[in-house]
Design an enzyme around this catalytic site. Sequence first.
Site, short mmCIF file in Angstrom:
data_model
loop_
_atom_site.label_atom_id
_atom_site.label_comp_id
_atom_site.label_asym_id
_atom_site.label_seq_id
_atom_site.Cartn_x
_atom_site.Cartn_y
_atom_site.Cartn_z
N ASP A 84 0.73 -1.26 -0.15
CA ASP A 84 -0.04 -0.12 0.01
C ASP A 84 0.75 1.23 -0.09
O ASP A 84 0.38 2.07 0.59
CB ASP A 84 -1.02 -0.09 1.27
N LYS A 89 1.99 2.29 -5.17
CA LYS A 89 2.21 1.86 -6.07
C LYS A 89 1.51 2.05 -7.67
O LYS A 89 2.01 2.28 -8.58
CB LYS A 89 2.47 0.27 -6.35
N ASN A 112 -5.48 -10.20 -3.60
CA ASN A 112 -4.95 -9.35 -2.08
C ASN A 112 -4.31 -7.99 -2.67
O ASN A 112 -4.71 -7.23 -1.73
CB ASN A 112 -3.75 -10.34 -1.69
N GLY A 146 -4.63 -4.38 -3.81
CA GLY A 146 -5.65 -3.18 -4.10
C GLY A 146 -4.67 -1.98 -4.43
O GLY A 146 -4.06 -1.24 -3.40
N HIS A 147 -4.48 -1.45 -5.79
CA HIS A 147 -3.84 -0.52 -6.30
C HIS A 147 -4.71 0.77 -6.60
O HIS A 147 -5.79 0.44 -7.69
CB HIS A 147 -3.03 -0.83 -7.37
N THR A 168 -5.79 -11.62 3.48
CA THR A 168 -7.00 -10.67 2.89
C THR A 168 -8.01 -11.56 2.53
O THR A 168 -9.12 -11.28 1.90
CB THR A 168 -6.48 -9.99 1.48
N GLN A 180 2.14 -5.86 -3.41
CA GLN A 180 2.48 -5.94 -1.87
C GLN A 180 3.79 -5.27 -1.79
O GLN A 180 4.05 -4.43 -2.48
CB GLN A 180 2.59 -7.49 -1.48
N THR A 187 3.02 -12.47 2.79
CA THR A 187 2.11 -12.82 1.63
C THR A 187 2.98 -14.38 1.01
O THR A 187 3.90 -14.57 1.58
CB THR A 187 1.64 -12.13 0.45
N ALA A 205 -7.59 -1.01 0.43
CA ALA A 205 -8.20 -0.70 -0.47
C ALA A 205 -8.99 -2.05 -0.97
O ALA A 205 -9.74 -1.87 -1.82
CB ALA A 205 -7.38 -0.24 -1.62
N LEU A 222 3.85 12.53 1.21
CA LEU A 222 4.59 13.25 1.91
C LEU A 222 3.57 14.34 2.55
O LEU A 222 3.71 14.94 3.83
CB LEU A 222 5.66 14.28 1.10
N SER A 269 5.48 12.21 -4.12
CA SER A 269 4.22 12.52 -4.33
C SER A 269 3.65 13.21 -3.20
O SER A 269 3.74 12.80 -1.83
CB SER A 269 3.37 10.79 -4.42
#
Length: 424
Positions: A13, A16, A38, A40-41, A129, A224, A239, A299, A332, A413
């Site tokens: 998380d 990515k 598993n 969630g992007h 998950t 992941q 995982t 997510a 940030l 970011s």
Amino acid sequence: MANTAVLGVQWGDEGKGKIVDLLAEDADWVVRFQGGTNAGHTVLVKDKCYIFHLIPSGILHEGKKCLIGNGVVVDPPELLKEMETLRREGIEVKGRLFVSDRAHVIMPYHKKLDALSEKLKGGKQIGTTLRGIGPAYSDKTARVGIRMQDLWHPQRLREKLEEVLPVKNLLIEEFFGEEGYELETLYQDALSWGRDLKPYVCNSHSLMREVLESGASVLFEGAQGAMLDIDCGTYPYVTSSSTTVGGIFTGAGVPPSAVDRIIGVSKAYTTRVGGGPFPTELEGKEGDLLREYGKEYGATTGRPRRCGWLDLVALRYVAWLDGLTEMTITKLDVLDAVDQLKVCVAYEIEGERTQEMPSDLELFSKAKPVYEVLPGWQGSVRGVTKWQDLPPQAKKYLEYIEEFLGVPIRIVSTGPDREEVIVR
Ligand code: GDP
Ligand code: IMO
Ligand code: MG
């Protein structure tokens, strides 16, 4: 663009999805090589929020092609659902999305066994998950898995199910006392997934070779994070796939020379969802502040994420393992909320100070973070797009990370939206 890997370097998380979406603009192909539903992007474009579990996060860019590689475990109904969601948004995936015929299939019994094994663990739950990831990879390794290509070979599919299902049912019914699966129903369901997905499935190794030999550029999208890697992470709280750089070569079917640029994505702090040690975790008000400000809820599962300070010891371990050529720091802006920043520069374990990542989980569980304190910026960096517009304390924070890791930070970011980013 050089062939680029985007890898999570914490516990997942890291953002990515956003970074892949950003870089996909300059790539021809985006390839997932491990993990499954598993993942969630999240990709935020204008006011639209997309969450990808299986489809590579580059799919939103018109004309870009995407591959789900052989190292991914595919849940066919979930993949079909994801395709349908995109279609409803006017995004057609036919002719742009490909799935490896070597990829293993997540079967309904995998999901059930994931949930049942978690229940069995009592207080020592991994906090998976519940997407069937561990059981599907276990069957792959035990050589009893069903692969995408089996879904349209009726005889082969039936024989495989006849081999594997009695064992699964014995476990589910006799050991767990739950209802098992009927072969005929599973068989018919699997054949129908095969019919629906056949137009997308290909020999991905031939495809990748062709793509790379043509000089097209490829973006490899990790799922992941390194600390969840089956070999290098905080086992057994991990995982079941190789989330570090090596996973690309086996999971996409490409040689090491196919990757030129290796970007490690890290948040400006740390989060973890699920069980397992987390030395810099903040329990109480400070953790709540990061969670609320960073909207730290899963997510995929919606679970609250555990939050804490940046762990530079873990990051330096991963920077070496992954051979990072550069870093991306996300979120940030979430640290706007904090007056004084702490970064973990060493662990104290049983009275000894170390900068090494312990291999023994029991020791790692005892690790107490040694912090360096840096000043906050008492302002907002949200949406900043130029390095020179960052407050001096924010620059100092990022430069401290660069120096500690010995890896340059090229992307920062500053908000969830596609445009909220600094590219140096
Ligand atoms: P992934 O699994 O690594 O793709 O990350 P997730 O999508 O699970 O979680 C990252 C979350 O942070 C998502 O909700 C993103 O929209 C959000 N996000 C990404 N970058 C930033 C950022 O720079 N600032 C803020 N505030 N949110 C971000
Ligand atoms: P992305 O790609 C964060 C965690 C689970 C659990 C452990 C094992 O969005 O970064 P699994 O279902 O894989 O058997 O669960 O791994 N986990 C993730 N945590 N982000 C993810 O993916 C994750 N995928 C799995 O919470 O602790
Ligand atoms: Mg995620």
